[in-house]
Design a protein around this motif. Structure first.
Motif, PDB file in Angstrom:
ATOM      1  N   PHE A 201       0.828  -1.205   0.000  1.00 37.37           N
ATOM      2  CA  PHE A 201       0.000   0.000   0.000  1.00 37.37           C
ATOM      3  C   PHE A 201       0.864   1.257   0.000  1.00 37.37           C
ATOM      4  N   ARG A 202       1.947   1.242   0.749  1.00 44.34           N
ATOM      5  CA  ARG A 202       2.819   2.419   0.797  1.00 44.34           C
ATOM      6  C   ARG A 202       3.605   2.606  -0.485  1.00 44.34           C
ATOM      7  N   VAL A 203       3.949   1.517  -1.145  1.00 44.45           N
ATOM      8  CA  VAL A 203       4.590   1.645  -2.460  1.00 44.45           C
ATOM      9  C   VAL A 203       3.619   2.282  -3.443  1.00 44.45           C
ATOM     10  N   MET A 204       2.373   1.812  -3.446  1.00 43.99           N
ATOM     11  CA  MET A 204       1.374   2.359  -4.363  1.00 43.99           C
ATOM     12  C   MET A 204       1.166   3.854  -4.115  1.00 43.99           C
ATOM     13  N   VAL A 205       0.981   4.237  -2.865  1.00 39.53           N
ATOM     14  CA  VAL A 205       0.743   5.640  -2.547  1.00 39.53           C
ATOM     15  C   VAL A 205       1.993   6.474  -2.813  1.00 39.53           C
ATOM     16  N   GLY A 206       3.162   5.945  -2.477  1.00 36.31           N
ATOM     17  CA  GLY A 206       4.401   6.686  -2.693  1.00 36.31           C
ATOM     18  C   GLY A 206       4.672   6.945  -4.157  1.00 36.31           C
ATOM     19  N   VAL A 207       4.498   5.911  -4.987  1.00 37.69           N
ATOM     20  CA  VAL A 207       4.704   6.087  -6.428  1.00 37.69           C
ATOM     21  C   VAL A 207       3.654   7.032  -6.997  1.00 37.69           C
ATOM     22  N   GLY A 208       2.415   6.915  -6.513  1.00 40.27           N
ATOM     23  CA  GLY A 208       1.375   7.822  -6.975  1.00 40.27           C
ATOM     24  C   GLY A 208       1.670   9.273  -6.653  1.00 40.27           C
ATOM     25  N   THR A 209       2.205   9.517  -5.458  1.00 42.47           N
ATOM     26  CA  THR A 209       2.582  10.883  -5.082  1.00 42.47           C
ATOM     27  C   THR A 209       3.702  11.405  -5.975  1.00 42.47           C
ATOM     28  N   LEU A 210       4.670  10.542  -6.266  1.00 41.23           N
ATOM     29  CA  LEU A 210       5.763  10.931  -7.160  1.00 41.23           C
ATOM     30  C   LEU A 210       5.236  11.228  -8.559  1.00 41.23           C
ATOM     31  N   MET A 211       4.286  10.444  -9.034  1.00 40.46           N
ATOM     32  CA  MET A 211       3.692  10.682 -10.347  1.00 40.46           C
ATOM     33  C   MET A 211       2.980  12.039 -10.377  1.00 40.46           C
ATOM     34  N   LEU A 212       2.313  12.378  -9.292  1.00 43.17           N
ATOM     35  CA  LEU A 212       1.642  13.676  -9.214  1.00 43.17           C
ATOM     36  C   LEU A 212       2.651  14.806  -9.341  1.00 43.17           C
ATOM     37  N   LEU A 213       3.726  14.753  -8.570  1.00 44.28           N
ATOM     38  CA  LEU A 213       4.731  15.819  -8.587  1.00 44.28           C
ATOM     39  C   LEU A 213       5.404  15.924  -9.952  1.00 44.28           C
ATOM     40  N   VAL A 214       5.814  14.787 -10.506  1.00 46.96           N
ATOM     41  CA  VAL A 214       6.523  14.794 -11.783  1.00 46.96           C
ATOM     42  C   VAL A 214       5.623  15.302 -12.901  1.00 46.96           C
ATOM     43  N   SER A 215       4.372  14.859 -12.941  1.00 45.30           N
ATOM     44  CA  SER A 215       3.479  15.267 -14.024  1.00 45.30           C
ATOM     45  C   SER A 215       3.179  16.759 -13.963  1.00 45.30           C
ATOM     46  N   TRP A 216       2.945  17.288 -12.791  1.00 49.01           N
ATOM     47  CA  TRP A 216       2.633  18.715 -12.680  1.00 49.01           C
ATOM     48  C   TRP A 216       3.841  19.588 -12.994  1.00 49.01           C
ATOM     49  N   VAL A 217       5.005  19.207 -12.456  1.00 53.40           N
ATOM     50  CA  VAL A 217       6.220  19.975 -12.742  1.00 53.40           C
ATOM     51  C   VAL A 217       6.564  19.880 -14.229  1.00 53.40           C
ATOM     52  N   SER A 218       6.412  18.692 -14.805  1.00 54.17           N
ATOM     53  CA  SER A 218       6.727  18.505 -16.221  1.00 54.17           C
ATOM     54  C   SER A 218       5.785  19.322 -17.104  1.00 54.17           C
TER      55      SER A 218
END
Length: 461
Positions: free
Chosen positions: A320-337
């Protein structure tokens, strides 16, 4: 060697490999429709390039998904015969509906989509692309109906230990299906978006497909930036549904051993089933209760209330923490990109190389999040195969553990080889997209290869 544990590991290995490919093709089919629509509207060769290149990627991915799906279905008979004996009246028709609706659509129109451009009318070719995309979504629909029914069974009766359908509408629209279906479709959209962005970023870095790559990069980043907030919202709804119907799964996800109000949100902990406690806890006070019940002092049932009817805690907790952690990273990367890409006007020469390398590194981040989420779902259902009604141990075969271990080793070796081959072929396709393009006529009479992949001195511009 425990045959039950080995059989579970074998099915887990198979489904882990299998789910990688539908997680791309479900959304990619619809994005192919978008690329085709953009080409028809603008008559720009770059959009036709995107359509043709990503159609080839779709075909490669689809093929591996079908192959791994076939071997997975055999395991129902070899490792889990009791499941089909007891629940076959429900599972059999649902799997049959998938074949009749989804596979027939995909198999019937995939050839036209792949090889019919320039040989059939544009309308027929457009319909073929639509039905392939529609077929992948219908396939996901029926598979998730079955999986959701196994998680939250409804619409059945049990006669002498065998499940019989009383109401197909209740079977299909079982309590968790709408949330699970939406969650998986959004996960596919995010997985595909980062594959598009990562491959296109690699093409920009390598200087291949200069007309196509920036456009596809923009589509991938934009899709990711738009979908991830929606996924967070749907995930919250899914969590509330899981808390209502599978409280022990939620307790394992959050590492809650004793029932409590105002449970903390654990950022880190080491669940210890021997002592029924967590070690090295780092958490946010009342955070779990706020997220799961939307109440500062909301009650979360602890694992101790479920005795032997709860899943193994550590795998669910960490997945569960891997899923949430990767999802949070995807949010940051997509918005910054998206912000940096917009400032650069999405021009290949203006895009920052560090940004491109980050996107390349995130190419398969959707796979990590999807697999972790699938582990939460499936391990979190243990020890049941049909939640609350039928245990996994009661439907396993009597195949010797040594034989299961041998076939498991073969499966894992083959799947790793296929996965490496898939990534290497995708890399080759991205670096030499012009090798995939037949010389058919593009709008204006120019060869498609020239319109899509302009060159200077024999090398891509």
């Amino acid at each position: 060697m425990d045959p039950l544990l080995l059989a579970r590991a074998q099915f887990a290995a198979n489904i882990t490999f299998h789910i990688l490919f539908p997680s791309i093709t479900i959304a990619l089919g619809w994005l192919l429709m978008f690329f085709r629509w953009r080409w028809r509207r603008t008559q720009e060769g770059a959009w036709l390039a995107a359509y043709r290149f990503w159609t080839k990627v779709f075909a490669l991915t689809f093929a591996l998904g079908v192959v791994s799906g076939v071997t997975m279905s055999f395991q129902f008979g070899t490792n889990w015969p009791g499941f089909m004996e007891r629940a076959g009246n429900v599972a059999g028709p649902l799997l049959g509906y998938e074949v009749l609706t989804a596979f027939f659509l995909e198999a019937g129109f995939l050839g036209i989509m792949l090889f019919g451009h320039g040989r059939v009318s544009e309308r027929v070719h457009g319909f073929a692309t639509f039905f392939v995309a529609f077929g992948t979504t219908v396939s996901a629909f029926w598979i998730l109906v079955l999986n959701s029914w196994m998680q939250t069974p409804a619409g059945h009766e049990i006669v002498e230990g065998v499940f019989h359908v009383k109401n197909w509408a209740e079977v299909i629209l079982n309590p968790s299906f709408p949330y699970r279906f939406a969650h998986v479709l959004l996960a596919s959209g995010l997985t595909c978006a980062f594959v598009l962005a990562g491959v296109s970023a690699w093409q920009v870095l390598r200087g291949s497909a200069p007309q196509m790559a920036p456009r596809v990069l923009r589509v991938g980043v934009t899709c990711a930036a738009l979908l991830i907030p929606v996924q967070i919202f749907v995930g919250d709804l899914h969590g509330l549904n899981t808390l209502e119907h599978q409280p022990q799964k939620v307790a394992a996800m959050e590492g809650v051993w004793q029932t409590q109000r105002g449970a903390p949100l654990l950022l880190f902990a080491w669940p210890d089933e021997a002592t029924r406690s967590n070690r090295y806890e780092i958490g946010i006070p009342k955070g779990a209760s706020i997220i799961l019940t939307h109440d500062w002092d909301g009650e979360i049932k602890g694992l101790d209330e479920f005795r032997d009817r709860h899943p193994p805690v550590a795998p669910v907790f960490w997945a569960f923490r891997v899923m949430v952690g990767v999802g949070t990273l995807m949010l940051l990367v997509s918005w910054v990109s998206w912000w940096m890409g917009r400032r650069a006007g999405w021009r290949a020469a203006a895009l920052k190389r560090p940004l491109l390398w980050v996107l390349v590194g995130m190419t398969f981040s959707g796979w990590a999040a999807t697999v972790a989420g699938w582990y939460v779902t499936e391990i979190g259902r243990q020890p049941f195969i049909v939640y609350g009604l039928l245990r996994v141990a009661d439907v396993a075969s009597n195949v010797p553990g040594s034989m299961i271990a041998f076939t498991l080793a073969i499966y894992v070796t083959l799947y790793l080889a296929l996965l490496v081959a898939y990534v290497l072929v995708l890399k080759h396709m991205a670096e030499k997209p012009e090798d995939l393009s037949p010389a058919i006529a593009a709008p204006g009479g120019a060869p498609v290869a020239a319109a899509m992949f302009p060159t200077r001195g024999g090398e891509p511009r």
